[in-house]
Design an enzyme around this catalytic site. Structure first.
Site, PDB file in Angstrom:
ATOM      1  N   GLU B  38       5.542  78.142  79.179  1.00 39.94           N
ATOM      2  CA  GLU B  38       6.197  78.244  80.474  1.00 39.94           C
ATOM      3  C   GLU B  38       6.785  76.891  80.876  1.00 39.94           C
ATOM      4  O   GLU B  38       6.076  75.882  80.867  1.00 39.94           O
ATOM      5  CB  GLU B  38       5.178  78.695  81.528  1.00 39.94           C
ATOM      6  CG  GLU B  38       4.693  80.119  81.282  1.00 39.94           C
ATOM      7  CD  GLU B  38       3.332  80.396  81.863  1.00 39.94           C
ATOM      8  OE1 GLU B  38       2.878  79.637  82.732  1.00 39.94           O
ATOM      9  OE2 GLU B  38       2.700  81.377  81.426  1.00 39.94           O
ATOM     10  N   GLU B  69       0.757  84.545  79.466  1.00 35.33           N
ATOM     11  CA  GLU B  69      -0.022  83.740  78.519  1.00 35.33           C
ATOM     12  C   GLU B  69      -0.545  84.565  77.349  1.00 35.33           C
ATOM     13  O   GLU B  69      -0.531  84.129  76.196  1.00 35.33           O
ATOM     14  CB  GLU B  69      -1.186  83.046  79.221  1.00 35.33           C
ATOM     15  CG  GLU B  69      -0.795  81.820  80.041  1.00 35.33           C
ATOM     16  CD  GLU B  69      -0.267  82.149  81.432  1.00 35.33           C
ATOM     17  OE1 GLU B  69      -0.203  83.350  81.782  1.00 35.33           O
ATOM     18  OE2 GLU B  69       0.081  81.203  82.180  1.00 35.33           O
ATOM     19  N   PHE B  92      -2.113  74.850  82.196  1.00 37.77           N
ATOM     20  CA  PHE B  92      -3.423  74.391  82.656  1.00 37.77           C
ATOM     21  C   PHE B  92      -4.499  75.071  81.809  1.00 37.77           C
ATOM     22  O   PHE B  92      -4.404  76.270  81.534  1.00 37.77           O
ATOM     23  CB  PHE B  92      -3.643  74.741  84.133  1.00 37.77           C
ATOM     24  CG  PHE B  92      -2.918  73.819  85.074  1.00 37.77           C
ATOM     25  CD1 PHE B  92      -3.573  72.749  85.685  1.00 37.77           C
ATOM     26  CD2 PHE B  92      -1.567  73.998  85.331  1.00 37.77           C
ATOM     27  CE1 PHE B  92      -2.894  71.886  86.535  1.00 37.77           C
ATOM     28  CE2 PHE B  92      -0.882  73.140  86.183  1.00 37.77           C
ATOM     29  CZ  PHE B  92      -1.550  72.086  86.791  1.00 37.77           C
ATOM     30  N   ASP B  94      -7.169  76.118  82.543  1.00 38.51           N
ATOM     31  CA  ASP B  94      -7.777  77.240  83.241  1.00 38.51           C
ATOM     32  C   ASP B  94      -7.169  78.571  82.832  1.00 38.51           C
ATOM     33  O   ASP B  94      -7.796  79.615  82.987  1.00 38.51           O
ATOM     34  CB  ASP B  94      -7.589  77.065  84.749  1.00 38.51           C
ATOM     35  CG  ASP B  94      -7.972  75.671  85.207  1.00 38.51           C
ATOM     36  OD1 ASP B  94      -8.991  75.536  85.875  1.00 38.51           O
ATOM     37  OD2 ASP B  94      -7.256  74.702  84.887  1.00 38.51           O
ATOM     38  N   PHE B  95      -5.913  78.523  82.347  1.00 35.59           N
ATOM     39  CA  PHE B  95      -5.234  79.780  82.025  1.00 35.59           C
ATOM     40  C   PHE B  95      -5.600  80.292  80.633  1.00 35.59           C
ATOM     41  O   PHE B  95      -5.144  81.367  80.230  1.00 35.59           O
ATOM     42  CB  PHE B  95      -3.703  79.632  82.129  1.00 35.59           C
ATOM     43  CG  PHE B  95      -3.209  78.962  83.381  1.00 35.59           C
ATOM     44  CD1 PHE B  95      -3.959  78.961  84.555  1.00 35.59           C
ATOM     45  CD2 PHE B  95      -1.980  78.321  83.404  1.00 35.59           C
ATOM     46  CE1 PHE B  95      -3.497  78.321  85.707  1.00 35.59           C
ATOM     47  CE2 PHE B  95      -1.500  77.693  84.548  1.00 35.59           C
ATOM     48  CZ  PHE B  95      -2.270  77.687  85.694  1.00 35.59           C
ATOM     49  N   HIS B 138      -7.516  75.124  88.685  1.00 37.44           N
ATOM     50  CA  HIS B 138      -6.606  74.232  87.959  1.00 37.44           C
ATOM     51  C   HIS B 138      -7.307  72.950  87.514  1.00 37.44           C
ATOM     52  O   HIS B 138      -6.666  71.908  87.374  1.00 37.44           O
ATOM     53  CB  HIS B 138      -5.399  73.844  88.841  1.00 37.44           C
ATOM     54  CG  HIS B 138      -4.305  74.857  88.883  1.00 37.44           C
ATOM     55  ND1 HIS B 138      -4.467  76.114  89.420  1.00 37.44           N
ATOM     56  CD2 HIS B 138      -3.011  74.817  88.445  1.00 37.44           C
ATOM     57  CE1 HIS B 138      -3.317  76.783  89.322  1.00 37.44           C
ATOM     58  NE2 HIS B 138      -2.436  76.023  88.744  1.00 37.44           N
TER      59      HIS B 138
HETATM   60  C1  LIG Z   1      -1.624  82.308  85.023  1.00 40.42           C
HETATM   61  C2  LIG Z   1      -0.793  81.187  85.501  1.00 40.42           C
HETATM   62  N1  LIG Z   1       0.177  80.713  84.711  1.00 40.42           N
HETATM   63  C3  LIG Z   1       0.935  79.689  85.112  1.00 40.42           C
HETATM   64  C4  LIG Z   1       0.732  79.104  86.326  1.00 40.42           C
HETATM   65  C5  LIG Z   1       1.554  77.892  86.768  1.00 40.42           C
HETATM   66  N2  LIG Z   1       2.442  78.291  87.851  1.00 40.42           N
HETATM   67  C6  LIG Z   1       2.111  78.101  89.135  1.00 40.42           C
HETATM   68  S1  LIG Z   1       3.265  78.724  90.181  1.00 40.42           S
HETATM   69  C7  LIG Z   1       4.209  79.236  88.888  1.00 40.42           C
HETATM   70  C8  LIG Z   1       5.501  79.922  89.149  1.00 40.42           C
HETATM   71  C9  LIG Z   1       5.289  81.140  89.970  1.00 40.42           C
HETATM   72  O1  LIG Z   1       6.520  81.717  90.228  1.00 40.42           O
HETATM   73  P1  LIG Z   1       6.593  82.924  91.216  1.00 40.42           P
HETATM   74  O2  LIG Z   1       5.533  83.914  90.849  1.00 40.42           O
HETATM   75  O3  LIG Z   1       7.981  83.417  91.193  1.00 40.42           O
HETATM   76  O4  LIG Z   1       6.186  82.354  92.633  1.00 40.42           O
HETATM   77  P2  LIG Z   1       6.979  81.265  93.499  1.00 40.42           P
HETATM   78  O5  LIG Z   1       6.416  79.936  93.145  1.00 40.42           O
HETATM   79  O6  LIG Z   1       8.401  81.397  93.190  1.00 40.42           O
HETATM   80  O7  LIG Z   1       6.655  81.648  94.901  1.00 40.42           O
HETATM   81  C10 LIG Z   1       3.626  78.933  87.672  1.00 40.42           C
HETATM   82  C11 LIG Z   1       4.198  79.238  86.351  1.00 40.42           C
HETATM   83  C12 LIG Z   1      -0.309  79.596  87.109  1.00 40.42           C
HETATM   84  N3  LIG Z   1      -0.619  79.056  88.265  1.00 40.42           N
HETATM   85  N4  LIG Z   1      -1.038  80.655  86.689  1.00 40.42           N
END
Ligand SMILES: Cc1ncc(C[n+]2csc(CCOP(=O)(O)OP(=O)(O)O)c2C)c(N)n1
Ligand SMILES: Cc1ncc(C[n+]2csc(CCOP(=O)(O)OP(=O)(O)O)c2C)c(N)n1
Ligand SMILES: [Mg+2]
Ligand SMILES: [Mg+2]
Lengths: 330, 334, 330, 334
Positions: B38, B69, B92, B94-95, B138
């Protein structure tokens, strides 16, 4: 496996048709022996028989090249044979013998065979969806023109990872076909109790080219599989194929009393009216592509061949105990 | 001074640069190596570790994925089996919870279940470590789970030098390797030679020679141990710092030899102390050096609590130079 | 939160409309202070601002009762406020203080509040989809008439568990609404690069009642949310709502230079032409439901209120270090 | 004779029946308890453990799910937070891989992250244990992973009596509890009183009193230890068998006291030996009884290989009465 046949030439391809018939009978005879081994208490553990679903594996695998990939399931003997594996090493694997495809380490649910592009059966429901998608990814990257087929039961529609990889496959335009074998049951539960909405729509929602087909009609399966495979091979992206089918036996060889979850009558109807081998044989005879005697001979020949393969497997030795520690790391 | 490099080097780079160089060099060397994860492409990950790789290798080899993931890890397993060498990025640590089936039931077992016929040469890079004020989801260091799984190798580098050499070895390895990078170390600088080198998996490294006590430490805890060792030196205690570098394969001998020499051992790891890496290492040492130890092996890991957000609370959950110093001093009776 | 308004009476419900305006401004002013706290280096860690998306949380939460449940995301301050939480304890939580909603243990990404039915923000993308579905399950089992709303960003569409729980929700006919906030980006990637096919179709494929709406129009969001909520509350099953919206700031407060992944011009258009507060304010004035001065006063009042709340949070103490070991087990 | 019960009982039932009774009694007592899983209703699970519960409690409380381990575990977390007491059934312990995010990032942390405001009173029942010829993806014992996670409790019963009492306690607990049942023990019979009782989480049980050596064992390994103890008795070695019963909370004192008494300890667990439960227990004992031990604590767990299908190979991967007997004899110098 063959590459010669073009979709519109199918009906003329007598060789191919007879070959498919043979393959289907081979699967049925193989599975009959598996059941026998279980009944005779010669087989460790359990096995999930493919009887009734032969047209799916054969129809799909005939649309593939030997170098194409498949991934398979806990109910995987049919896929394995249809892709070209030999029964003797399969039986040996089922008995945990050294001569088995996996040196006895895998067993029924993990047969794999690089020579025929079989990436392996999988005992995790939907466990191979990622693997098949990855094989298609490497085919695209290495530009080797290969296609990957992911077989799975309709029970795997419950697993989220399927939707993750369909999304990935469509985004990356990968040459992978997800083949859903809908045999109406996952273990002891009817699929309607576990599957909301519409199956095909679950694939088209992700942009995949989707189709459904009578899984008891090998010619139909072959035709639509070929269309999806050609499309994928051309680089037009992933496909999804629902084959409507039925397993004649229990979920596994030990699942004998089934009335509490499915009526005997239902089984009877599928077996008598929709048997993929009998109906195909009838059609072949009607078309004068084969006579009854030659079709019967296919059954007896393959029964004999399977018995010989079983004898080989029974006689061949177990691995030595100290092999247990080998093959953990490459 | 701690000896943090195995070879003379005339330049210093950060841990993050070391990772990036390792990836770039291996991608140049072998066209089947690719990166999947990602926000790895344009963004080069939120930690910017991969910055610039997209420009050099293009989007066919540095691929942004959906937030899936399990799906893209599974894709990597299949790609690895069929001729590629994927390097999966799990942002992270954690994932990794979401990838356990792909890593444990698939990647780790494919080679064995197929009787040695299929191989899964892939690397999963992920992060670990707390104290970034990122809270419970995290901040975990979950490497112990993977160490418990036959078929996987697990790497925890502690210096830029090791990070580069171990990552290159991991990419060249024929097995699935899980590679943990402590987020707090990305800016750590250290000497790294410009020439091609690898650090073999399964060889521990004595990061500092000492006589009175052994500090066995992993990842960022090596830096903590080195800091504590410097403090200990001031009060006349000579601490040896041993870094296993890879949790599996595990170089037991180097650990045990040091324990035998010093007779006192503290094991440090940022994962949860309970049922974690410290338990295994402590047990290995307690057995291997049974007749030489003057005191029970002491374990120091993360507190048995979800990592809290509040800074004063979070800081209390992990070993620090000061707490390690105190523990070592007590153990040495000073 | 209110229950009085029926869909066809909305335009008459001046109180409700002004209340919604206030809530939206509250969110914006709250987030402005968060940014300020970050800039002044007073806030530990990071935070993900909801500015630009206010109409979504407010429109949806106004369709809920106080006892209804929501689950939220890493970008959760707006949901939290819209469901009725008070800013002072929220700021305290963001600063890791003992007076925070979670005693400082959760922080920005984990604010939870049983009093307003907030099951918690979640830092795992799609991490709360199961929780929301389970809350709807218990509502059905306990027959307490509640509904659960699961907020998530469009990035969560990549996670398989979403499809698993939509299937479960439809099979069990659970009163849950999955609200997809499509703000076009997940972190630094445009959703079109990660989302194959059609978003709504991904929900209808599982049989859910699905709709999409202009997420910058709070009245529209409210109306369609109410329809889905009523339906779910009646026992007609789960709903899915895509709200098309935009985040004005970076992915988090530290994401300042954004041009490499999205053009400044795009931001500008959304901010000037589609601002949910400005446009709603204009409409209120046009309808003569409020005059410009009173609307301005809403902004200044709330700015003052938020500043006071910040002052409280800054002044209130951290938890004692030995509290670190509390609340691990109930 | 081993003392396998804590109370006199005039009837014997199987381990499977004990589980079923515990569930039925708790479901009668508390209408918020319900069961969720694959093929749990009509089929009563493939192991038939839940047979009859659908008939008594109906399909609103015994629910068949799709094959969606993550999804329905997540559903259970939310239901537990809002007034229900779910008992989730994960058919094979190998499938917990799919639930790790729900259990670890959600269930385990909700209480803490919310500052104690939300609770997650749920139980995940799952299985463990090899030697059923089920191969690598249906034979693992992955409980060590959960033990490593703060916020979870982990239970491993070894007798019908404990199974019933611990499961009832787990259902009444206010926290997420992971409950592991060894598939090979379902037919094991033992005395179980008909009256309501619970076995508290966090209290170890001395299953057999002895003097010369302590066998600390979990789950089915308790039965193996008892068998080995009988063999040892024949050659004049008196073995004590201690069963921690719950891995977390862990009753360290009972383990350490026994170790101090006998001075020799073997730790037995069917999970992988490396980085697993044996490491933690061995480390606890080696520290707690440091000055009393005559020999290093010996660990016996599953071999570091994916579980093979082939019977002779599979049998070699786990400790047996014979291998434990040999190890104990060697340790006792006989
Ligand atoms: C399982 C997981 N994978 C990756 C992340 C890292 N991460 C945090 S926010 C995000 C993007 C989320 O995008 P969206 O769902 O569109 O929400 P927005 O931030 O646009 O409100 C990512 C990849 C995470 N927190 N959890
Ligand atoms: C992840 C996972 N969950 C549950 C199981 C147990 N299980 C084995 S086969 C099966 C049913 C599969 O049904 P389906 O996918 O329709 O395949 P079929 O057996 O009908 O061919 C289940 C639930 C499993 N093997 N893996
Ligand atoms: Mg099926
Ligand atoms: Mg978004």
């Amino acid at each position: 496996m063959t590459t010669a046949a073009q979709p519109n030439e199918i009906s003329e391809k007598t060789d191919l048709l007879l070959h498919m018939y043979r393959r289907m009978v081979a699967i049925r005879q193989f599975e009959a022996q598996v059941n026998e081994l279980y009944t005779r208490a010669l087989m460790p553990g359990l096995a999930h028989l493919y009887i009734g679903e032969e047209a799916v594996a054969v129809g799909v695998c005939e649309a593939l090249e030997q170098t194409d990939y498949i991934t398979s399931t806990h109910r995987g003997h049919g896929h394995c044979l249809a892709k070209g594996a030999s029964p003797d090493h399969m039986f040996a694997e089922l008995l945990g013998k050294k001569a088995g495809y996996c040196k006895g380490k895998g067993g029924s649910m993990h047969i794999a065979d690089p020579a025929t592009g079989n990436l392996g059966a999988n005992a995790i429901v939907c466990g191979s969806a990622g693997i098949a998608t990855g094989a298609a990814f490497s085919a695209r990257s290495l530009q080797n023109g290969r296609v990957a087929v992911c077989f799975f039961g309709e029970g795997a529609l419950g697993q989220g990872v399927l939707y993750e990889v369909m999304n990935l496959a469509q985004l990356f335009k990968l040459p992978v076909i997800y083949v859903c074998e809908n045999n109406l049951y996952s273990e002891y539960t009817h699929y309607s109790e576990t599957t909301a909405g519409d199956i095909l729509a679950r694939a088209t929602a992700f942009g995949l080219e989707a189709a459904s087909v009578d899984g008891q009609d090998v010619r139909a399966v072959y035709a639509v599989a070929q269309r999806l495979v050609d499309r994928a091979r051309r680089g037009d992206g992933p496909g999804f194929l629902v084959c409507n089918t039925y397993r004649y036996h229990g979920h596994h060889v030990g699942d004998i009393n089934r009335e509490y979850y499915r009526p005997k009558q239902e089984e009877q109807i599928w077996k008598t009216e929709r048997d993929p081998i009998a109906n195909f044989g009838k059609w072949l005879a009607e078309q004068k592509l084969a006579d009854a005697a030659s079709l019967d001979r296919v059954h007896s020949d393959l029964e004999a061949e399977m018995k010989k393969a079983v004898d080989f497997a029974v006689a061949t030795p177990y691995p030595a105990v100290d092999e247990v520690g080998e093959d953990v790391y490459a | 001074m701690p000896d943090t490099t195995r070879a003379p080097a005339d330049r210093e780079i950060t841990f993050a640069q070391a990772i990036r160089e390792a990836l770039a060099e291996e991608m140049r060397r072998d066209s089947t190596v690719f990166i999947l994860g990602e926000d790895v492409a344009e963004a080069g990950t939120p930690f910017k570790v991969l910055a610039g790789l997209l420009e050099e290798f293009g989007k066919e080899r540095v691929l942004d994925t959906p937030i899936s993931e399990a799906g893209f890890t599974g894709l990597a397993v299949g790609a690895a089996m069929t001729g590629m060498r994927p390097v999966v990025d799990i942002m992270f640590g954690d994932f990794v919870t979401l990838t356990m089936d792909q890593m444990v039931n698939q990647a780790a077992k494919v080679h064995y279940m197929s009787g040695g016929k299929w191989r899964v040469p892939m690397v999963m890079r992920t992060t670990m470590g707390a104290t970034r004020r990122s809270a419970a989801q995290h901040s975990q260091s979950l490497h112990a789970w993977f160490c418990h799984v036959p078929g996987l190798k697990v790497v925890l580098p502690s210096t830029p030098y090791d990070a580069k050499g171990l990552l290159k070895a991991a990419i060249r390895d024929e097995n699935p390797v899980v590679f943990f990078e402590d987020k707090m170390m990305y800016k750590l600088k250290g000497p790294v030679p410009a020439e091609d080198y690898t650090v073999p998996l399964g060889v521990a490294d004595v990061k500092r020679v000492g006589e009175d006590i052994t500090l066995i430490a992993t990842s960022s805890m090596v830096q903590v141990a080195l800091g504590a060792a410097a403090l200990l030196e001031e009060i006349g205690i000579s601490a040896e710092v041993v870094d296993p570098r890879t949790m599996w394969p595990l170089d037991e001998k180097t650990l045990i030899d040091s324990a035998k020499k010093t007779s006192r051992v503290i094991v440090l790891d940022e994962g949860y102390e309970r049922y974690g890496v410290t338990a295994e290492l402590a047990s290995v040492v307690a057995t291997g050096a049974f007749y030489d130890l003057d005191a029970p092996v002491k374990r120091m890991g993360a507190m048995h609590v979800p990592i809290p957000f509040s800074p004063p609370l979070e800081d209390a959950t992990v070993p620090t130079e000061q707490t390690v110093f105190e523990a070592a001093r007590t153990m040495c009776g000073k």
